[in-house]
Design an enzyme around this catalytic site. Sequence first.
Site, PDB file in Angstrom:
ATOM      1  N   ARG A   1      37.948  38.142  41.673  1.00 32.68           N
ATOM      2  CA  ARG A   1      38.467  38.354  43.021  1.00 32.68           C
ATOM      3  C   ARG A   1      38.081  37.282  44.041  1.00 32.68           C
ATOM      4  NH1 ARG A   1      38.401  44.084  45.635  1.00 32.68           N
ATOM      5  NH2 ARG A   1      36.167  43.657  45.825  1.00 32.68           N
ATOM      6  N   ASP A   2      37.325  36.275  43.646  1.00 29.24           N
ATOM      7  CA  ASP A   2      37.005  35.201  44.587  1.00 29.24           C
ATOM      8  C   ASP A   2      36.788  33.894  43.836  1.00 29.24           C
ATOM      9  OD1 ASP A   2      36.593  34.041  47.069  1.00 29.24           O
ATOM     10  OD2 ASP A   2      34.466  34.525  47.128  1.00 29.24           O
ATOM     11  N   LEU A   3      37.740  33.555  42.962  1.00 30.17           N
ATOM     12  CA  LEU A   3      37.631  32.332  42.169  1.00 30.17           C
ATOM     13  C   LEU A   3      38.009  31.142  43.047  1.00 30.17           C
ATOM     14  CD1 LEU A   3      37.137  31.310  39.196  1.00 30.17           C
ATOM     15  CD2 LEU A   3      39.636  31.187  39.042  1.00 30.17           C
TER      16      LEU A   3
END
Length: 271
Positions: free
Chosen positions: A114-116
């Site tokens: 969710r936060d690549l």
Amino acid sequence: MLFGIISGYYFDYILYEGAWFETGVTDSYGDPAGDSRTPASSTFSYNVASSNDAVGRENQLESTYLYIQMEYCPRTLRQMFESYNHFDKELAWHLFRQIVEGLAHIHGQGIIHRDLTPSNIFFDARNDIKIGDFGLAKFLKLEQLDQDLAHPTDTTGVSIDGTGQVGTYFYTAPEIEQGWPKIDEKADMYSLGVVFFELWHPFGTAMERHVVLSDLKQKGELPPAWVAEFPEQESLLRQLMSLGPSDRPSATELLHNAFPPRMESELLDGK
């Protein structure tokens, strides 16, 4: 090929009365990202005094220190972008493949990141890719999906360049921005698309990066010269950044279909 999962440069945890506590994180920037950070191992101590003060200090329990220190990774993909001297196509494919292999492993464990972003992709001492910073990650389990349905407005861990949504603005999938109650691993594939573009389009300045990524995010526009030079990469990028999650390829599908023949050095290394 080696890849791993970490949550930053240094992470220290301690076990105290049956519970795990995170005590410190640091990276090469020294930027705060939550709780206090330390350059290496952090410590947690506690004292337990005797119930009978008359017994004296000699009966007081000694402070106890518990350490767990994880792997140090000296730099991030963002730092590599900032120090680019020349563009290398083979290196771009090599790094992209390692990132995809890492995502395939993560998704295979039922985890979505969710936060690549390039700031959350690390290099270890061997220059192998490590995907890190799982502060916004979730397990694709029924009970957690049900919890998401009950709490669709979770915005913990919003990045500093965000717009109030979970994640980092340029890399956040539309379904996350729109507050869909059910998010799957295809959200990471959208983020991967932006990272893929940055691998193939080095920026000269921070302003250029902001303008080009804003056009890509908001309008779906790419620099015409880049499209003319890399038509196959543009096609893959469009797939990864499809507005509909079901239209994006999975990490496993990419491993089978998206790469040129593997370089001889990779085969010799068994990667």
